[in-house]
Each structure stands twice: as C-alpha cells, then as structure tokens.
Motif scaffolding. Structure first.
Motif, PDB file in Angstrom:
ATOM      1  N   CYS A  50       0.832  -1.204   0.000  1.00  0.00           N
ATOM      2  CA  CYS A  50       0.000   0.000   0.000  1.00  0.00           C
ATOM      3  C   CYS A  50       0.869   1.258   0.000  1.00  0.00           C
ATOM      4  CB  CYS A  50      -0.931   0.006   1.202  1.00  0.00           C
ATOM      5  SG  CYS A  50      -2.325  -1.117   1.009  1.00  0.00           S
ATOM      6  N   HIS A  51       2.152   1.083   0.290  1.00  0.00           N
ATOM      7  CA  HIS A  51       3.136   2.158   0.149  1.00  0.00           C
ATOM      8  C   HIS A  51       4.229   1.657  -0.788  1.00  0.00           C
ATOM      9  CE1 HIS A  51       1.131   3.040   3.989  1.00  0.00           C
ATOM     10  NE2 HIS A  51       1.360   4.319   3.707  1.00  0.00           N
ATOM     11  N   PHE A  70       2.049   6.643  -0.419  1.00  0.00           N
ATOM     12  CA  PHE A  70       0.842   5.819  -0.522  1.00  0.00           C
ATOM     13  C   PHE A  70       0.570   5.500  -1.986  1.00  0.00           C
ATOM     14  CE2 PHE A  70      -3.698   4.873  -0.337  1.00  0.00           C
ATOM     15  CZ  PHE A  70      -3.749   4.055   0.791  1.00  0.00           C
ATOM     16  N   ASP A  71       0.409   4.205  -2.290  1.00  0.00           N
ATOM     17  CA  ASP A  71       0.253   3.726  -3.662  1.00  0.00           C
ATOM     18  C   ASP A  71      -1.222   3.404  -3.913  1.00  0.00           C
ATOM     19  OD1 ASP A  71       0.240   2.352  -6.077  1.00  0.00           O
ATOM     20  OD2 ASP A  71       2.160   1.381  -5.705  1.00  0.00           O
ATOM     21  N   SER A  74      -1.938  -0.052  -6.010  1.00  0.00           N
ATOM     22  CA  SER A  74      -1.751  -1.269  -5.222  1.00  0.00           C
ATOM     23  C   SER A  74      -2.775  -1.347  -4.085  1.00  0.00           C
ATOM     24  CB  SER A  74      -0.327  -1.310  -4.658  1.00  0.00           C
ATOM     25  OG  SER A  74      -0.056  -2.559  -4.084  1.00  0.00           O
ATOM     26  N   PHE A  75      -3.129  -0.222  -3.535  1.00  0.00           N
ATOM     27  CA  PHE A  75      -4.196  -0.158  -2.528  1.00  0.00           C
ATOM     28  C   PHE A  75      -5.498  -0.683  -3.117  1.00  0.00           C
ATOM     29  CE2 PHE A  75      -7.637   2.713  -0.828  1.00  0.00           C
ATOM     30  CZ  PHE A  75      -7.786   2.071   0.397  1.00  0.00           C
ATOM     31  N   SER A  78      -5.416  -4.467  -3.393  1.00  0.00           N
ATOM     32  CA  SER A  78      -5.660  -5.129  -2.110  1.00  0.00           C
ATOM     33  C   SER A  78      -7.146  -5.103  -1.764  1.00  0.00           C
ATOM     34  CB  SER A  78      -4.836  -4.464  -1.008  1.00  0.00           C
ATOM     35  OG  SER A  78      -5.326  -3.165  -0.695  1.00  0.00           O
ATOM     36  N   ASP A 105       1.533  -4.794   4.711  1.00  0.00           N
ATOM     37  CA  ASP A 105       2.071  -3.879   3.690  1.00  0.00           C
ATOM     38  C   ASP A 105       3.556  -4.190   3.480  1.00  0.00           C
ATOM     39  OD1 ASP A 105       2.746  -1.808   2.028  1.00  0.00           O
ATOM     40  OD2 ASP A 105       2.237  -0.201   3.444  1.00  0.00           O
ATOM     41  N   ASN A 350      -9.235  -1.996   9.019  1.00  0.00           N
ATOM     42  CA  ASN A 350      -8.421  -1.723   7.825  1.00  0.00           C
ATOM     43  C   ASN A 350      -7.844  -0.321   7.953  1.00  0.00           C
ATOM     44  OD1 ASN A 350      -7.373  -1.205   5.201  1.00  0.00           O
ATOM     45  ND2 ASN A 350      -8.778  -2.723   4.334  1.00  0.00           N
ATOM     46  N   PHE A 352      -5.471   0.883   6.264  1.00  0.00           N
ATOM     47  CA  PHE A 352      -5.126   1.460   4.963  1.00  0.00           C
ATOM     48  C   PHE A 352      -6.290   2.290   4.419  1.00  0.00           C
ATOM     49  CE2 PHE A 352      -2.760  -2.663   5.129  1.00  0.00           C
ATOM     50  CZ  PHE A 352      -1.517  -2.103   5.381  1.00  0.00           C
ATOM     51  N   TYR A 356      -6.130   6.243   3.544  1.00  0.00           N
ATOM     52  CA  TYR A 356      -6.609   6.808   2.284  1.00  0.00           C
ATOM     53  C   TYR A 356      -7.622   7.921   2.528  1.00  0.00           C
ATOM     54  CZ  TYR A 356      -9.726   7.374  -1.672  1.00  0.00           C
ATOM     55  OH  TYR A 356     -10.523   7.926  -2.639  1.00  0.00           O
TER      56      TYR A 356
END
Length: 642
Positions: A50-51, A70-71, A74-75, A78, A105, A350, A352, A356
């Motif tokens: 996620c990063h 932060f990607d 890819s986030f 997931s 991650d 979660n 992540f 976000y």
C-alpha cells in the motif's frame, strides 16, 4: 540425527532473531506489522504494497522499516482481494466456513515482507522449531502476493521451508516457474518468457528490427532482458544499445544514470525503445525525455504498462507513442460499488482505508503555505485531496467515486481470480457439498497447495488452471496509450496468445509519430528491394544493398543471397526473375547486318588496294629492305581469318 539437530539449531537461530516482540518501546505489535484483518475459520494472508517505498539509509539497528508514498493502484488491488473474499463469504460458496484475511504492507521491499511473513505464520508470537513441518498448522494457510518479482522470490524461498502456498497475480520473473527451487509458488499470470516472446513478435509484426533496451538491475529486469535477447535473435531484431538502471531511485547513482541513458536514447537512430523497468524509473526517464522534447516509440512491459502515475505526468504527450502488454483484465460493477462505499469488513479493521480517507478528506490548508510541513511532500497529494475536504467534519465517514473515476479498476481482475482459485481449492480440500463442508478446517498448508495445483474452474466466462510450472498460460492484452486531454489512457488494441505465439492487432492505430495510420519505422538499414541482396556490415540488421549479377536474381526483399537461374534460363543484372533462353536471327534487310556487311566489304577492298600497291612496288629498295613477301602473305591471310 546429527543433520536433524543441525537443521533444528539453524531454524532456531533464525526464528529467535526474527521473532523479537515488536511491542517493546510502546509499539503496537499487530497494528505496526499488518494493517488490515478480518477473523475467519480459514485465514488468507495478503501481502501487497500500500506504500511504494521504504526510506533507505544506512541500517545499524534492527528497527522497523519506515514506509512512504501511498500507492493508490496497489491499494486498489488489495481492496479487490478483500472484496472478493467478502463476496465468497456472502454467497455461501463454502457452506459453514467463513474466510478471514490478514493483510500486511510489504512497501515493495523484500526485507519488510520477510518480517511480515514471520508475523503471519507464528502462533502466540512464537514459531515452534521442528525438523519436519508436515504437521505445521499456522492460522494463515496461504499468502496472496507479492506485487514485485524480487519480493516474491525472497518470500517463496522462505515459504518453501513450511510449504505454505504463495499465489501472486503480478510477479512474472521466469525463475519462479522453477518448481525445484520454488515448489510452493503459483501465479495467475504467464511467465515473462512468454512476454518477451510477445514483445519480439510485436517488433517483427511492425518490421522494427533496430531497437534499444533499458532494463533494471533487479531480478525482474535482468531475467526479462536475458529472455528477450534470445527472442529478439529468433525474430531478426537487433539491439542498437542496451542500458541498465539501478532499480531504486533512492540509489545515489540513479539520477546520474538516468541522464546518461537519456543521452544514449537521444543519440541513437533507433526509434523504438523497450523499457523493462519499474514505474518510478520510467517516470524519471520520461522527465528527461520531456525536458529535451524527445519523442520515441516506447514498448512497456507489465511492470508499468498501466501505470497511473506515468499516464498522468505533465506533458506526457510529448514522449511519443506507447505500446505494451498487460495481463488479463476485467471490470466488476460490484467492486466499483464497494469502492464508492469503503468500509472495513465487519468484525475487522483496515488502517489502509483510514489512511486513504485521511489523504482524501482531511483538511490540510497548511500544505498550500509557503513553508508546508514535511508530510505535504507526498507525491500527488493535491491530486488525491478532495476539493471539499475542509467542509467535512469526520473524514472517516466520507466516501465518493474518486477511486472509480481515477483508477483502472480492471487491473484488479486477476487478484479476484486468485481468490476464486483458493476458494475452489478449499471446496475440494474441505469436501464441501451444497449444505456443509466435512473436511478438517485446521489443515496443514501443503494440503491446500496440492489441491490448488489441480484446480480447474470458470470465472467471468473464462476457464482457469495452473500448468506444470504453476503458471496461468492464457494470453496477454496488447494496449496502446491514447491521448486523453493532457494525459494518457490505456486502450486495448489486440492480444498475444501464448498457445500459438501470435500477435493479433484488432484495430487500426493512429500514431503520434506519423500523425496518421502509417506505421512508423525503426530500422538500421532500408529494406533491399527485389533484384538486390544484403551485404551485412557489423550487425545482421545493418547492411548495404548490392544488385544481383547476370544469371542470378532475387524475388523477395531483404534476401541474403541471390538465387541462381535454372538450366535453360537467364537473367540480366538486378533481375527479379529468370527468363527462358531464346534464339534470334538477323535479317539481311535489317540495318545492323547491312552496316556490318558494308564495313566488311570496305575492309576487304582496302586490303586489295594495299596488296596491289605492294605488288607494284615489290622491287623497290624500301620493299626489299622490309622483306615484303612475308608481309604480303600475312595480309592475304586476313580475309581468310575474318
């Protein structure tokens, strides 16, 4: 027994070093290691970044890794995995069995990922040391990931000890097909050896035989480059140059090398460049191209062929045409609806999603000041931030359609397929019927691996199964980046079928480099037309054209040798074919024989005149001194010879 004790001592040392409790110094062990979790009877591990970066610096103490950037893509991948698990649970696909998950991650860094594996497999924060792990029964039965091949190679090497399956939807390095080295690794994509064949076939399709290659010095880049060399040779494609880049931009030499490679690209006559690189390196290289207004035809591999950050670079339309291959994709209405209403799975968490939403909906006016705080340096922060962020009271309660509108959600298709593969294998292993599952839930992971290798199922009107190498061998999608205002957007234009190794282009392409549908060229030499052949210079693709001599011909372009005419046929110089030999006769009334006969008669008359002069003056002193008789005889022989 001595060997057993030695192995036990070795694994004990590894585990003692890797299982030091992370709760020391106030660190929340579970939260710091894995950022998303949901309970279940069978737990699936998820390892995706996620990063996208780890802060690389001289490492002295075994402290926790600091992840950054932060990607979003890819986030989103997931989230697709989690959503598919929730969908399977909701549908009752495994009656009486509830699937859970534990997501960590990896931050695209192998060492970080290895630490995550320790946490996933341990029970009560300890791993029991054994010489035989046949009855090893961790809570996590399978791990889905990783994103990059170098991380998957590291993970697969460790998981081989326990025979815990590692199922990736993006790691394509050829060496991962080696089942002697990586027996527990599977993937829902083909090996890169097929992708490099596809690239070489694409170049042959467009008659591009003079290309440049830039690749990364990681496992993915080096393996794909070596595979491409063989495929390029088989398809008569020559390399104008080959350059390598460090695969981490944090490397002190990375930017220097990028500038050197950019100069090589600009100075070369090759108009086509294959980039076997991760997206951050491509982005750095494209910045150099944009600054110098350099345009080329770029061939993308799966590592960046759908990169959002590159597609949305400022002035990306200046770099030229971009084609590439990507894996199977597919949209899902239910997944897009889920993205518009993000929330953690009931009973789980979660972090992540929380991060976000903080990036998207938190009010941060300080980032627009003249001296913004350090956290404002996150790439694309302003693009992520909602324009209404400062109007929300609680960012965590907000949702919108930003992810659906901004990202290509079809990229997550094979992550959903991976979950379906696991579910179908579990259905066999747990002996499920329409009402309940009779098998043991706390099974050792190697039993799931056995069933996974044999799985054959349908999803989204397509059939999926693993071949003997643990790969999906279906086909690649051929895409082209069309202009979308100031940015780019991927458009599917064809495919490459692994089974028959053919490239199929399904639509006419309008090229930026030619401003029409005329295919651009990238050749070391112009094609030799029929009637001539190649004279090779220093490279097989570089040559001069020489005409075929009399009695030979060439009826195709770019032949290496002229073909000899068959018996009874003949050709002139620079001929494209041979013609039968024919006899022809001169007619007395034609100009050519009349001229020849007149010349012959004049010559004979001249000889007669000279002969008479010799006879008349044969007794003169000059004639006697010249011995005129032999001369007269020689003159008389001329008419006879002629």
């Amino acid at each position: 027994m001595p060997m057993c004790r030695l192995l036990c001592s070795f694994f004990l040392a590894l585990i003692i070093l890797s299982s030091i409790p992370a709760s020391v110094d106030g660190c929340d062990y579970a939260q710091s290691i894995c950022g998303a979790q949901a309970p279940g009877d069978v737990v699936i591990g998820i390892m995706l970044p996620c990063h996208s970066k780890v802060s690389l610096q001289e490492r002295i103490r075994p402290e926790s890794f600091q992840c950054s950037d932060f990607d979003l893509v890819s986030f989103m991948r997931s989230l697709a995995t989690i959503h598919e698990i929730d969908e399977i649970n909701a549908a009752g696909f495994l009656p009486g069995v509830h699937l859970g998950y534990l997501m960590c991650d990896t931050c695209s860094f192998a060492s970080k990922a290895l630490g995550d594996v320790d946490y996933m497999l341990e029970g009560n924060r300890t791993l029991n040391v054994k010489c035989n792990y046949t009855e090893f029964r961790p809570k996590v039965k399978i791990i889905l990931g990783a994103l990059n091949s170098d991380v998957s190679i590291a993970l697969a090497g460790l998981l081989n000890v326990y025979m815990v399956p590692l199922l990736s939807s993006t790691s394509s390095a050829p060496k991962l097909s080696d089942k002697l080295r990586f027996p527990s690794f599977l993937r829902t994509i083909p090996s890169d050896k097929h992708q490099t064949k596809a690239v070489a076939k694409l170049m042959k399709h467009y008659d591009w035989n003079w290309v440049g290659v830039v690749y990364g010095d990681d496992e993915y880049g080096k393996a794909a480059f070596q595979s491409f060399l063989a495929d390029a040779k088989a398809n008569n494609v020559c390399l104008a140059y080959q350059e390598v880049l460090p695969h981490y931009l944090d490397n002190s030499q990375a930017m220097v090398r990028i500038k050197q490679v950019a100069e090589q690209i600009r100075s070369s006559s090759a108009q086509v460049v294959l980039l076997i690189l991760k997206s951050d390196l491509v982005e750095g290289l494209f910045r150099e191209m944009i600054e110098t207004n350099t345009s080329r035809i770029w061939i993308a591999t799966d590592a960046w062929s759908r990169s959002r950050s590159i597609a949305q670079m400022d002035s990306i339309n200046k770099v030229g045409d971009i084609l590439g291959f990507t894996f199977l994709s597919g949209k899902s209405d239910s997944f897009e609806k889920y993205l518009k209403n993000l929330t953690a799975t009931p009973g789980g968490y979660n972090y992540f999603i929380e991060e976000y939403k903080s990036l998207r909906f938190n009010c941060t006016p300080e980032c627009d000041s003249k001296t913004p705080p350090s956290y404002c340096s996150i790439p694309d922060l302003k693009k992520i931030k909602s324009s209404n962020a400062c109007n929300f009271k609680d960012p965590q309660e907000q949702n919108d359609d930003y992810l659906v509108n901004t990202l290509d959600t079809s990229q997550a298709f094979l992550h959903k397929v991976a979950v379906q593969a696991v579910a179908n294998a579990l259905k066999k292993l747990l002996k499920c019927n329409s009402s309940l599952c009779l098998g043991e839930i706390n099974f050792p992971p190697w039993k799931l691996l056995e069933e996974l290798k044999k799985v054959n199922f349908s999803y989204d009107n397509q059939s999926f199964f693993f071949n003997e190498n643990g790969d999906f061998a279906n086909f690649y999608e051929l895409i082209m980046w069309k202009t979308d205002g100031e940015y780019r957007k991927a458009q599917r234009i064809g495919n490459y079928k692994v089974s028959n190794q053919t490239v199929e282009v399904q639509i006419n392409i309008t090229w930026l480099s030619t401003a029409n549908t005329t295919n651009p060229q990238s050749r070391c030499s112009e094609p030799c037309p029929p009637g001539s052949v190649k004279k090779i210079l220093n490279e097989s693709c570089c040559y001069n054209c020489i005409p075929c001599v009399e009695g030979t011909y060439s009826d195709e372009p770019d032949l290496n040798n002229c073909k000899p005419c068959e018996s009874g046929t003949w050709s002139l110089k620079n001929s494209t074919g041979c013609k039968p030999r024919t006899e022809s006769y001169m007619k007395w009334r034609d100009p050519h024989p009349i001229v020849m006969m007149a010349a012959a008669a004049f010559g004979i008359l001249l000889l007669l005149v000279i002969f008479i002069i010799f006879l008349v003056y044969r007794d003169s002193p000059p004639m006697k001194r010249a011995e005129s008789k032999p001369i007269v005889l020689s003159w008389l022989s001329f008419p006879l010879v002629s």
